[in-house]
Design a protein around this motif. Structure first.
Motif, PDB file in Angstrom:
ATOM      1  N   GLU A  16       0.833  -0.868   0.113  1.00  0.00           N
ATOM      2  CA  GLU A  16      -0.002   0.316  -0.039  1.00  0.00           C
ATOM      3  C   GLU A  16       0.639   1.699   0.060  1.00  0.00           C
ATOM      4  O   GLU A  16       0.559   2.204  -0.869  1.00  0.00           O
ATOM      5  N   ILE A  17       2.026   1.588   0.758  1.00  0.00           N
ATOM      6  CA  ILE A  17       3.098   2.405   0.196  1.00  0.00           C
ATOM      7  C   ILE A  17       3.545   2.327  -0.364  1.00  0.00           C
ATOM      8  O   ILE A  17       3.434   3.807  -1.155  1.00  0.00           O
ATOM      9  N   PHE A  18       3.877   1.629  -1.318  1.00  0.00           N
ATOM     10  CA  PHE A  18       4.263   1.574  -2.503  1.00  0.00           C
ATOM     11  C   PHE A  18       2.960   2.348  -3.797  1.00  0.00           C
ATOM     12  O   PHE A  18       3.708   2.844  -4.157  1.00  0.00           O
ATOM     13  N   ASP A  19       1.861   1.877  -3.580  1.00  0.00           N
ATOM     14  CA  ASP A  19       1.412   2.441  -4.256  1.00  0.00           C
ATOM     15  C   ASP A  19       1.051   3.732  -4.167  1.00  0.00           C
ATOM     16  O   ASP A  19       0.799   3.954  -5.445  1.00  0.00           O
ATOM     17  N   ARG A  20       1.056   3.980  -3.282  1.00  0.00           N
ATOM     18  CA  ARG A  20       1.141   5.626  -2.617  1.00  0.00           C
ATOM     19  C   ARG A  20       1.798   6.506  -3.401  1.00  0.00           C
ATOM     20  O   ARG A  20       1.453   7.612  -3.633  1.00  0.00           O
ATOM     21  N   ILE A  21       3.340   6.123  -3.128  1.00  0.00           N
ATOM     22  CA  ILE A  21       3.949   6.844  -3.442  1.00  0.00           C
ATOM     23  C   ILE A  21       3.889   6.504  -5.580  1.00  0.00           C
ATOM     24  O   ILE A  21       3.863   7.767  -5.503  1.00  0.00           O
ATOM     25  N   SER A  22       3.698   5.821  -5.873  1.00  0.00           N
ATOM     26  CA  SER A  22       3.643   5.350  -7.355  1.00  0.00           C
ATOM     27  C   SER A  22       2.649   6.016  -7.903  1.00  0.00           C
ATOM     28  O   SER A  22       2.668   7.337  -8.581  1.00  0.00           O
ATOM     29  N   HIS A  23       0.937   6.936  -6.965  1.00  0.00           N
ATOM     30  CA  HIS A  23       0.595   7.252  -7.162  1.00  0.00           C
ATOM     31  C   HIS A  23       0.559   8.789  -6.754  1.00  0.00           C
ATOM     32  O   HIS A  23       0.250   9.611  -8.506  1.00  0.00           O
ATOM     33  N   ALA A  24       1.541   9.264  -6.141  1.00  0.00           N
ATOM     34  CA  ALA A  24       2.175  10.095  -6.338  1.00  0.00           C
ATOM     35  C   ALA A  24       2.779  11.074  -6.938  1.00  0.00           C
ATOM     36  O   ALA A  24       2.934  11.565  -7.393  1.00  0.00           O
ATOM     37  N   ILE A  25       3.742  10.270  -7.278  1.00  0.00           N
ATOM     38  CA  ILE A  25       4.801  10.481  -8.419  1.00  0.00           C
ATOM     39  C   ILE A  25       4.146  11.267  -9.889  1.00  0.00           C
ATOM     40  O   ILE A  25       4.333  11.722 -10.690  1.00  0.00           O
ATOM     41  N   VAL A  26       2.703  10.109 -10.491  1.00  0.00           N
ATOM     42  CA  VAL A  26       1.985  10.629 -11.483  1.00  0.00           C
ATOM     43  C   VAL A  26       1.216  11.426 -11.216  1.00  0.00           C
ATOM     44  O   VAL A  26       0.867  12.234 -12.332  1.00  0.00           O
ATOM     45  N   GLN A  27       0.338  12.073 -10.272  1.00  0.00           N
ATOM     46  CA  GLN A  27       0.223  12.881 -10.387  1.00  0.00           C
ATOM     47  C   GLN A  27       0.312  14.585 -10.092  1.00  0.00           C
ATOM     48  O   GLN A  27       0.516  15.080 -10.481  1.00  0.00           O
ATOM     49  N   PHE A  28       2.000  14.193  -8.988  1.00  0.00           N
ATOM     50  CA  PHE A  28       2.519  15.545  -8.901  1.00  0.00           C
ATOM     51  C   PHE A  28       3.590  15.704  -8.774  1.00  0.00           C
ATOM     52  O   PHE A  28       4.590  16.863  -9.514  1.00  0.00           O
ATOM     53  N   SER A  29       4.283  14.905  -9.847  1.00  0.00           N
ATOM     54  CA  SER A  29       5.813  14.683 -10.999  1.00  0.00           C
ATOM     55  C   SER A  29       5.648  15.596 -12.120  1.00  0.00           C
ATOM     56  O   SER A  29       4.246  15.732 -12.792  1.00  0.00           O
ATOM     57  N   ASP A  30       6.731  15.387 -13.449  1.00  0.00           N
ATOM     58  CA  ASP A  30       6.724  16.004 -13.965  1.00  0.00           C
ATOM     59  C   ASP A  30       6.490  14.674 -14.683  1.00  0.00           C
ATOM     60  O   ASP A  30       6.504  14.912 -16.760  1.00  0.00           O
ATOM     61  N   TYR A  31       5.816  12.748 -14.606  1.00  0.00           N
ATOM     62  CA  TYR A  31       6.342  12.480 -15.519  1.00  0.00           C
ATOM     63  C   TYR A  31       4.851  11.640 -14.958  1.00  0.00           C
ATOM     64  O   TYR A  31       4.261  11.462 -14.548  1.00  0.00           O
ATOM     65  N   ARG A  32       4.229  10.889 -16.458  1.00  0.00           N
ATOM     66  CA  ARG A  32       2.673  10.567 -16.298  1.00  0.00           C
ATOM     67  C   ARG A  32       2.734   8.905 -15.878  1.00  0.00           C
ATOM     68  O   ARG A  32       2.034   8.041 -15.119  1.00  0.00           O
ATOM     69  N   ARG A  33       4.481   8.220 -16.371  1.00  0.00           N
ATOM     70  CA  ARG A  33       3.662   7.339 -16.437  1.00  0.00           C
ATOM     71  C   ARG A  33       5.391   6.270 -15.341  1.00  0.00           C
ATOM     72  O   ARG A  33       6.687   7.051 -15.163  1.00  0.00           O
ATOM     73  N   VAL A  34       5.351   5.826 -14.273  1.00  0.00           N
ATOM     74  CA  VAL A  34       6.368   5.204 -13.577  1.00  0.00           C
ATOM     75  C   VAL A  34       6.265   4.179 -13.191  1.00  0.00           C
ATOM     76  O   VAL A  34       5.927   3.345 -13.157  1.00  0.00           O
ATOM     77  N   ILE A  35       8.021   2.670 -12.912  1.00  0.00           N
ATOM     78  CA  ILE A  35       8.362   1.388 -12.136  1.00  0.00           C
ATOM     79  C   ILE A  35       8.926   2.128 -11.248  1.00  0.00           C
ATOM     80  O   ILE A  35       9.666   2.236 -11.586  1.00  0.00           O
TER      81      ILE A  35
END
Length: 803
Positions: A259-278
């Motif tokens: 759940e922690i990693f899912d939340r971090i992935s969602h934050a990166i896609v929503q608030f960073s400059d990039y739309r995809r993350v792995i």
């Protein structure tokens, strides 16, 4: 300094005040030449018609000079030679004109040319300038005066003198006015030019000020644009930081790592400059990476990526050749995509932007994750830039913050898992300690029972001839009893380490004997098949250890096939391993090895458990089905013998263990059956044991050996009898663990009364005493139950007869 027409022409090229003077004088000369050309032509023609050849020649010279000067005056005089000729012909023209006027008036007395004396000063001052013009005027005036008063004129001398005098005065006045006019004209032109220069300077100054103002306005607009851009960037970064901080704060209370990693992935896609993350972390076993979080990527794509092997070494090229951004981020533009694993990399789609700093759809960015030791533990890969620009320190900074956070979470979770594992191992160790204590008690009781069985077998086996079937049956029972004795010794290893006596031996007979024992214990639906090479060389080992290895591996295989049955295949062979073999078996060194292979057709081992099967206390079986020590024990034995163990397993197919033992050059120790005569003797022995069956059996065995026996089941009663009959005893055999008094206390009391009396201490198991400890308390011999008649006879013979 004089200013000639040539000088003015040069200045005209350079511009400024002198350019105006040059233009002014050139204009006067051109007007004069244009007006004078037809007149001089008429004068020349008339002179030749009246046979005045000298005057005509002078006019022709003037005409030629006029034409030359007219041609040159239309050009920009810059060449040094042309300028010299221009100056020369200009002065020649002035001189010829003066000479013509002088000749006409003073020689020919033709005064119709007197108006030209008004023109001559203008020409002179325009041609040679004010200073040189004054010199010309003075010289011409002097010539005129001299000629007027010295020239001998035969006719009308007074009239001519009067006319010449008037001519001179006209010339002087005209020259004066011309000089003054030239001066005033030049002064006026200078003043006008200076004012114009001031106007031009003011205009230039205003233009410069205007340009400066325009530049300042442009700079201010540029600064304002940058400030607005920076303000937007700061605002965006502030918003990102706020959102990332809120996301990080929300992770504190989460217990579910996924759940922690899912939340971090969602934050990166929503608030960073990039739309995809792995987000990936690495592990030792295939496929060598776990995708622990992702965002903006289809689940089907992630499922496919999870099947592709991606060891951490694959990223070496990324970190060596990639463009470093920030502290530990690496940008791979589309021009370098060949260094990426094409199958395991996600590329964007769409038309590329032609700008040099634009993000290309096939660009990728990797953020390296490392622990506090600098070890590479994971990577964050992103693509599809929202801004459409190359990555910068600002855009990768949030990713690097999350990378550090993820590493801390991974380290924390590993520490929690290790702590939990240590706690489980501690609990299991305490259980095993209890089991060891229990094993000691069980071993004591079991040894007592086994002593009765083996003792009675020994007493009975001699009642049959060696070729009798009963004798052979009893020998089989004796062999099984002795193997049970060895198994008890293995059981005792749980509670107290024992020294292993290793020797060079061929393990094929040990394997066969172990399999024989296993066949009698396995259920009917499990079949054992063996293929053992007779030519294998010896290894350095211990019989009991090899027996433990076979029993544990076969028992483990039997558990895997408990429900549906199956086959256990045992193989034994010898192989010379070279460098090619060691590419797959990197832990071994080249040489000859005995290979023991145990395979089963059970349910197999899951990949996630495969790396931990040799860990102590690790077990996937039910609580009452195993301790997790079997394979750990096998692993420890193989490693202690200098070998290696490898395992291959496929779910629902089966498991294969391959054990490699290095071959030794020494000859194997062969166990030869030696039939020794059991020594007999005479003497009186006191036997003390709290088990009546053992004292009864012991009395029978001692009697058969020729000794008189006095037995006691109570140590207190035995000591009371001994106090009275101490001299009637030659040897004492006492058990160690008894009620009321221990064997050690009995020995001490006996030695106090008779220090020379030999005492043999016998025990099934005692964790507080061994042979060295027994000698320390005064015991003369120490033997372990169950007693074998031959061993007992030899011990007694040594104590009584040999002593």
């Amino acid at each position: 300094m004089k200013k000639s027409l040539f000088d003015f022409s040069i200045q005209a090229n350079e511009g400024g005040y002198m350019d105006y003077i040059a233009r002014y004088r050139r204009l006067l000369i051109r007007v004069f030449l244009i007006l004078g050309l037809p007149l001089f032509s008429e004068f020349a023609l008339r002179a030749f018609l009246h046979q005045r050849y000298i005057a005509g020649s002078i006019m022709v010279g003037l005409l030629a000079d006029i034409i030359f000067l007219f041609i040159i005056s239309r050009k920009q005089v810059s060449d040094g030679k042309q300028a010299f000729l221009f100056e020369l012909f200009l002065r020649v023209f002035a001189f010829l004109l003066f000479f013509f006027l002088f000749y006409a008036t003073y020689i020919e007395n033709r005064y119709h040319v007197l108006p030209w004396y008004f023109v001559l000063p203008i020409l002179i001052f325009s041609a040679v300038g004010i200073r040189e013009g004054i010199a010309w005027v003075v010289a011409i005036t002097a010539v005129l005066f001299y000629t007027t008063f010295k020239l001998d004129v035969p006719v009308n001398r007074d009239l001519i003198t009067s006319l010449n005098t008037r001519l001179i005065m006209i010339f002087i006045v005209t020259s004066g006015f011309t000089c003054l006019a030239s001066y005033i004209a030049q002064k006026a032109i200078r003043t006008l030019f200076e004012k114009q220069e001031q106007l031009v300077a003011s205009q230039n100054s205003l233009q410069k000020v205007n340009q400066q103002l325009e530049k300042e306005v442009a700079d201010r607009k540029q600064i304002e644009t940058r400030l607005n851009a920076n303000e937007e960037k700061v605002l965006r970064l502030s918003e990102q930081t706020e959102q990332f901080s809120l996301t990080a704060a929300s992770l504190i209370g989460m217990g579910n790592q996924q759940e922690i990693f899912d939340r971090i992935s969602h934050a990166i896609v929503q608030f960073s400059d990039y739309r995809r993350v792995i987000i990936s972390s690495f592990k030792e076993e295939s496929p060598y990476r776990d995708i622990i979080g992702f965002g903006g990527v289809e689940a089907e794509v992630i499922d496919r990526l999870r099947t592709i092997e991606m060891p951490k070494s694959w990223y070496d090229g990324v970190f060596q050749k990639g463009i470093k951004v920030g502290q530990f981020s690496y940008y791979i533009p589309h021009t370098m995509k060949n260094i990426l694993n094409q199958e395991a990399t996600i590329f964007g789609k769409g038309p590329p932007n032609v700008d040099s700093d634009a993000w290309h759809p096939e660009d990728n960015l990797f953020v390296r994750m490392h622990d506090e030791k600098g070890e590479f533990v994971g990577v964050i890969s992103v693509d599809d830039s929202k801004s459409g620009l190359h990555p910068t320190d600002e855009t990768v900074r949030p990713l690097e913050i999350f990378a550090s956070l993820i590493v801390q979470i991974i380290i924390l979770k590993k520490e929690q898992q290790q702590r939990k594992l240590l706690e489980e191992q501690l609990v299991q160790a305490r259980k095993m300690e209890s089991i060891g204590t229990l094993a000691g008690g069980v071993a004591h009781d079991f040894n007592n029972i086994l002593a009765i069985i083996l003792g009675n077998l020994e007493l009975t086996i001699d009642d049959f001839p060696r070729d009798h079937q009963g004798h052979m049956n009893l020998e089989e029972a004796m062999t099984a009893g002795l193997r049970a004795k060895d198994l008890i010794r293995q059981l005792l290893s749980f509670s107290r380490p024992t020294d292993q006596s290793r020797q060079s031996l061929v393990i094929k007979p040990i394997v066969e004997e172990s399999l024989k024992l296993m066949r009698s214990t396995l259920p009917a639906n499990i079949e054992i098949q063996s293929k053992l090479d007779d030519r294998v060389h010896p290894i350095r080992s211990d019989v009991t250890q090899i027996h433990q290895v076979i029993i544990n591996l076969c028992t483990n295989a039997a558990h895997a096939m408990a429900e549906n049955g199956g086959q256990i295949q045992i193989g034994l062979l010898e192989k010379d391993l070279d460098k090619n073999d060691l590419e797959k078996l990197g832990k071994l060194v080249p040489g000859r090895y005995v290979i023991l292979e145990v395979s089963d057709t059970g349910h197999g081992i899951a990949p996630e458990h495969l790396s931990r099967i040799f860990d102590p206390y690790y077990s996937t079986k039910e609580v009452d089905k195993g301790t997790g020590m079997g394979l750990s024990l096998v692993y420890g034995i193989v490693k202690s013998l200098g070998g290696e163990i490898f395992v291959e397993s496929q779910p629902e197919v089966g498991t294969t263990f391959r054990l490699y033992f290095p071959v030794v050059d020494t000859e194997p120790v062969e166990e030869k059956e030696v039939i020794e005569e059991i020594p007999k003797g005479r003497g009186r022995i006191m036997l003390v044991d709290d088990e009546p069956a053992l004292t009864k059996l012991g009395a029978q065995m001692l009697t058969r050996l020729g000794y008189e026996t006095r037995t006691f089941n109570d140590p207190v009663e035995a000591l009371q009898w001994f106090e009275v009959h101490a001299d009637a005893i030659d040897l004492v055999i006492t058990d160690m663990t008894m009620p009321h008094l221990s064997g050690a206390q009995v020995t001490e009391r006996i030695k106090q009364q008779r220090a020379d009396l030999p005492v043999v201490l016998c025990t099934g198991f005692n964790e507080y005493i061994d042979e060295s400890g027994a000698n320390h308390i005064g015991v003369d011999a120490f033997v372990m139950k169950p007693l074998i008649l031959k061993d007992l006879a030899q011990t007694i013979h040594k104590m009584i007869v040999e002593a």
